[in-house]
Write a protein that holds these residues in place. Structure first.
Motif, PDB file in Angstrom:
ATOM      1  N   ALA A 102       0.838  -1.206   0.000  1.00 62.09           N
ATOM      2  CA  ALA A 102       0.000   0.000   0.000  1.00 62.09           C
ATOM      3  C   ALA A 102       0.871   1.253   0.000  1.00 62.09           C
ATOM      4  O   ALA A 102       0.597   2.219  -0.733  1.00 62.09           O
ATOM      5  N   HIS A 103       1.922   1.243   0.807  1.00 66.91           N
ATOM      6  CA  HIS A 103       2.842   2.390   0.866  1.00 66.91           C
ATOM      7  C   HIS A 103       3.524   2.586  -0.490  1.00 66.91           C
ATOM      8  O   HIS A 103       3.639   3.717  -0.973  1.00 66.91           O
ATOM      9  N   GLN A 104       3.955   1.499  -1.112  1.00 69.35           N
ATOM     10  CA  GLN A 104       4.592   1.590  -2.433  1.00 69.35           C
ATOM     11  C   GLN A 104       3.629   2.141  -3.486  1.00 69.35           C
ATOM     12  O   GLN A 104       4.037   2.892  -4.375  1.00 69.35           O
ATOM     13  N   ALA A 105       2.346   1.783  -3.382  1.00 69.41           N
ATOM     14  CA  ALA A 105       1.342   2.305  -4.324  1.00 69.41           C
ATOM     15  C   ALA A 105       1.217   3.821  -4.171  1.00 69.41           C
ATOM     16  O   ALA A 105       1.082   4.549  -5.165  1.00 69.41           O
ATOM     17  N   ASP A 106       1.279   4.311  -2.929  1.00 71.97           N
ATOM     18  CA  ASP A 106       1.254   5.760  -2.699  1.00 71.97           C
ATOM     19  C   ASP A 106       2.504   6.416  -3.274  1.00 71.97           C
ATOM     20  O   ASP A 106       2.419   7.438  -3.959  1.00 71.97           O
ATOM     21  N   LEU A 107       3.677   5.823  -2.990  1.00 70.10           N
ATOM     22  CA  LEU A 107       4.939   6.401  -3.463  1.00 70.10           C
ATOM     23  C   LEU A 107       5.003   6.468  -4.985  1.00 70.10           C
ATOM     24  O   LEU A 107       5.599   7.398  -5.545  1.00 70.10           O
ATOM     25  N   ALA A 108       4.380   5.521  -5.652  1.00 71.82           N
ATOM     26  CA  ALA A 108       4.431   5.464  -7.119  1.00 71.82           C
ATOM     27  C   ALA A 108       3.751   6.659  -7.774  1.00 71.82           C
ATOM     28  O   ALA A 108       4.095   7.027  -8.898  1.00 71.82           O
ATOM     29  N   ILE A 109       2.785   7.271  -7.083  1.00 67.77           N
ATOM     30  CA  ILE A 109       2.037   8.380  -7.709  1.00 67.77           C
ATOM     31  C   ILE A 109       2.091   9.676  -6.911  1.00 67.77           C
ATOM     32  O   ILE A 109       1.533  10.691  -7.333  1.00 67.77           O
ATOM     33  N   GLU A 110       2.772   9.690  -5.768  1.00 67.97           N
ATOM     34  CA  GLU A 110       2.747  10.853  -4.886  1.00 67.97           C
ATOM     35  C   GLU A 110       3.209  12.147  -5.559  1.00 67.97           C
ATOM     36  O   GLU A 110       2.642  13.214  -5.313  1.00 67.97           O
ATOM     37  N   LYS A 111       4.207  12.074  -6.401  1.00 65.10           N
ATOM     38  CA  LYS A 111       4.753  13.287  -7.023  1.00 65.10           C
ATOM     39  C   LYS A 111       3.722  13.993  -7.902  1.00 65.10           C
ATOM     40  O   LYS A 111       3.760  15.217  -8.047  1.00 65.10           O
ATOM     41  N   GLU A 112       2.809  13.237  -8.464  1.00 63.68           N
ATOM     42  CA  GLU A 112       1.778  13.831  -9.323  1.00 63.68           C
ATOM     43  C   GLU A 112       0.880  14.801  -8.552  1.00 63.68           C
ATOM     44  O   GLU A 112       0.258  15.672  -9.149  1.00 63.68           O
ATOM     45  N   GLU A 113       0.803  14.629  -7.238  1.00 61.70           N
ATOM     46  CA  GLU A 113      -0.020  15.504  -6.389  1.00 61.70           C
ATOM     47  C   GLU A 113       0.840  16.402  -5.495  1.00 61.70           C
ATOM     48  O   GLU A 113       0.320  17.118  -4.652  1.00 61.70           O
ATOM     49  N   GLY A 114       2.171  16.344  -5.662  1.00 66.54           N
ATOM     50  CA  GLY A 114       3.065  17.157  -4.847  1.00 66.54           C
ATOM     51  C   GLY A 114       3.151  16.698  -3.404  1.00 66.54           C
ATOM     52  O   GLY A 114       3.405  17.493  -2.500  1.00 66.54           O
ATOM     53  N   VAL A 115       2.950  15.400  -3.174  1.00 64.71           N
ATOM     54  CA  VAL A 115       2.937  14.814  -1.838  1.00 64.71           C
ATOM     55  C   VAL A 115       4.173  13.939  -1.667  1.00 64.71           C
ATOM     56  O   VAL A 115       4.681  13.372  -2.634  1.00 64.71           O
ATOM     57  N   HIS A 116       4.646  13.826  -0.414  1.00 66.17           N
ATOM     58  CA  HIS A 116       5.691  12.849  -0.103  1.00 66.17           C
ATOM     59  C   HIS A 116       5.286  12.099   1.159  1.00 66.17           C
ATOM     60  O   HIS A 116       5.181  12.689   2.230  1.00 66.17           O
ATOM     61  N   PHE A 117       5.037  10.807   1.007  1.00 60.15           N
ATOM     62  CA  PHE A 117       4.709   9.955   2.151  1.00 60.15           C
ATOM     63  C   PHE A 117       6.008   9.522   2.805  1.00 60.15           C
ATOM     64  O   PHE A 117       6.852   8.896   2.171  1.00 60.15           O
ATOM     65  N   GLU A 118       6.171   9.887   4.074  1.00 63.98           N
ATOM     66  CA  GLU A 118       7.409   9.622   4.795  1.00 63.98           C
ATOM     67  C   GLU A 118       7.439   8.242   5.438  1.00 63.98           C
ATOM     68  O   GLU A 118       8.469   7.582   5.426  1.00 63.98           O
ATOM     69  N   ARG A 119       6.330   7.830   6.033  1.00 61.22           N
ATOM     70  CA  ARG A 119       6.326   6.588   6.800  1.00 61.22           C
ATOM     71  C   ARG A 119       4.896   6.127   7.007  1.00 61.22           C
ATOM     72  O   ARG A 119       3.978   6.935   7.013  1.00 61.22           O
ATOM     73  N   ALA A 120       4.737   4.836   7.222  1.00 68.36           N
ATOM     74  CA  ALA A 120       3.417   4.272   7.539  1.00 68.36           C
ATOM     75  C   ALA A 120       3.563   3.287   8.697  1.00 68.36           C
ATOM     76  O   ALA A 120       4.582   2.606   8.809  1.00 68.36           O
ATOM     77  N   TRP A 121       2.556   3.244   9.551  1.00 64.09           N
ATOM     78  CA  TRP A 121       2.520   2.331  10.696  1.00 64.09           C
ATOM     79  C   TRP A 121       1.189   1.605  10.678  1.00 64.09           C
ATOM     80  O   TRP A 121       0.196   2.156  10.212  1.00 64.09           O
ATOM     81  N   ALA A 122       1.164   0.410  11.243  1.00 67.34           N
ATOM     82  CA  ALA A 122      -0.095  -0.344  11.289  1.00 67.34           C
ATOM     83  C   ALA A 122      -0.216  -1.107  12.601  1.00 67.34           C
ATOM     84  O   ALA A 122       0.778  -1.583  13.150  1.00 67.34           O
ATOM     85  N   ASP A 123      -1.447  -1.235  13.055  1.00 67.14           N
ATOM     86  CA  ASP A 123      -1.793  -2.103  14.177  1.00 67.14           C
ATOM     87  C   ASP A 123      -2.755  -3.150  13.619  1.00 67.14           C
ATOM     88  O   ASP A 123      -3.950  -2.877  13.473  1.00 67.14           O
ATOM     89  N   PRO A 124      -2.249  -4.319  13.252  1.00 62.98           N
ATOM     90  CA  PRO A 124      -3.103  -5.346  12.649  1.00 62.98           C
ATOM     91  C   PRO A 124      -4.256  -5.780  13.547  1.00 62.98           C
ATOM     92  O   PRO A 124      -5.317  -6.140  13.053  1.00 62.98           O
ATOM     93  N   GLN A 125      -4.045  -5.709  14.854  1.00 59.08           N
ATOM     94  CA  GLN A 125      -5.081  -6.157  15.771  1.00 59.08           C
ATOM     95  C   GLN A 125      -6.299  -5.226  15.755  1.00 59.08           C
ATOM     96  O   GLN A 125      -7.434  -5.680  15.711  1.00 59.08           O
ATOM     97  N   SER A 126      -6.059  -3.929  15.768  1.00 60.84           N
ATOM     98  CA  SER A 126      -7.184  -2.986  15.731  1.00 60.84           C
ATOM     99  C   SER A 126      -7.613  -2.655  14.309  1.00 60.84           C
ATOM    100  O   SER A 126      -8.710  -2.149  14.087  1.00 60.84           O
ATOM    101  N   GLY A 127      -6.720  -2.891  13.342  1.00 58.23           N
ATOM    102  CA  GLY A 127      -7.027  -2.564  11.954  1.00 58.23           C
ATOM    103  C   GLY A 127      -6.771  -1.111  11.606  1.00 58.23           C
ATOM    104  O   GLY A 127      -7.274  -0.608  10.605  1.00 58.23           O
ATOM    105  N   THR A 128      -5.947  -0.439  12.420  1.00 59.81           N
ATOM    106  CA  THR A 128      -5.668   0.975  12.189  1.00 59.81           C
ATOM    107  C   THR A 128      -4.308   1.144  11.518  1.00 59.81           C
ATOM    108  O   THR A 128      -3.324   0.526  11.924  1.00 59.81           O
ATOM    109  N   VAL A 129      -4.284   1.980  10.478  1.00 63.04           N
ATOM    110  CA  VAL A 129      -3.046   2.298   9.770  1.00 63.04           C
ATOM    111  C   VAL A 129      -2.885   3.812   9.801  1.00 63.04           C
ATOM    112  O   VAL A 129      -3.850   4.567   9.612  1.00 63.04           O
ATOM    113  N   TYR A 130      -1.654   4.260  10.049  1.00 64.96           N
ATOM    114  CA  TYR A 130      -1.318   5.684  10.089  1.00 64.96           C
ATOM    115  C   TYR A 130      -0.268   5.960   9.030  1.00 64.96           C
ATOM    116  O   TYR A 130       0.669   5.182   8.860  1.00 64.96           O
TER     117      TYR A 130
END
Length: 82
Positions: free
Chosen positions: A22-50
Motif C-alpha cells: 500500500a505504501h509503495q502504491a502511494d509512493l508510485a504516484i505521490e509526485k503527481e499531487e506534490g505529496v511525499h509519504f514519509e512513513r506508515a505504521w499499522a496495528d493489525p489487531q485494531s485494523g488501524t493504519v497511520y
C-alpha cells in the motif's frame, strides 16, 4: 511544506507485506499531487493504519490514497513536532 497524519480504519489483520504494498502504491504516484509519504505504521489487531506525509493540502493526501485504492478515513494537519 505542511505535514499530515492520516488514519485508515477497518484494516484488521493487515500484514507487513500488505502495508508495504500500500505504501509503495502511494509512493508510485505521490509526485503527481506534490505529496511525499514519509512513513506508515499499522496495528493489525485494531485494523488501524497511520501515514505521515508532507503535502500542499489534506486534499492532495486524500487524492493519492484514493488513486492508490485505499482512501483515508481521516486526514489531520500536524502543525507542531518535536
Amino acid at each position: 511544506m505542511p505535514q499530515y497524519m492520516d488514519v485508515h480504519h477497518e484494516m484488521k489483520g493487515i500484514t507487513g507485506d500488505q502495508l508495504k504494498q500500500a505504501h509503495q502504491a502511494d509512493l508510485a504516484i505521490e509526485k503527481e499531487e506534490g505529496v511525499h509519504f514519509e512513513r506508515a505504521w499499522a496495528d493489525p489487531q485494531s485494523g488501524t493504519v497511520y501515514c505521515l506525509s508532507e503535502a500542499p493540502s489534506a486534499e492532495a493526501v486524500q487524492r493519492v490514497h484514493e488513486r492508490a485504492g485505499h482512501r483515508a478515513d481521516e486526514v489531520h494537519p500536524v502543525p507542531l513536532t518535536v
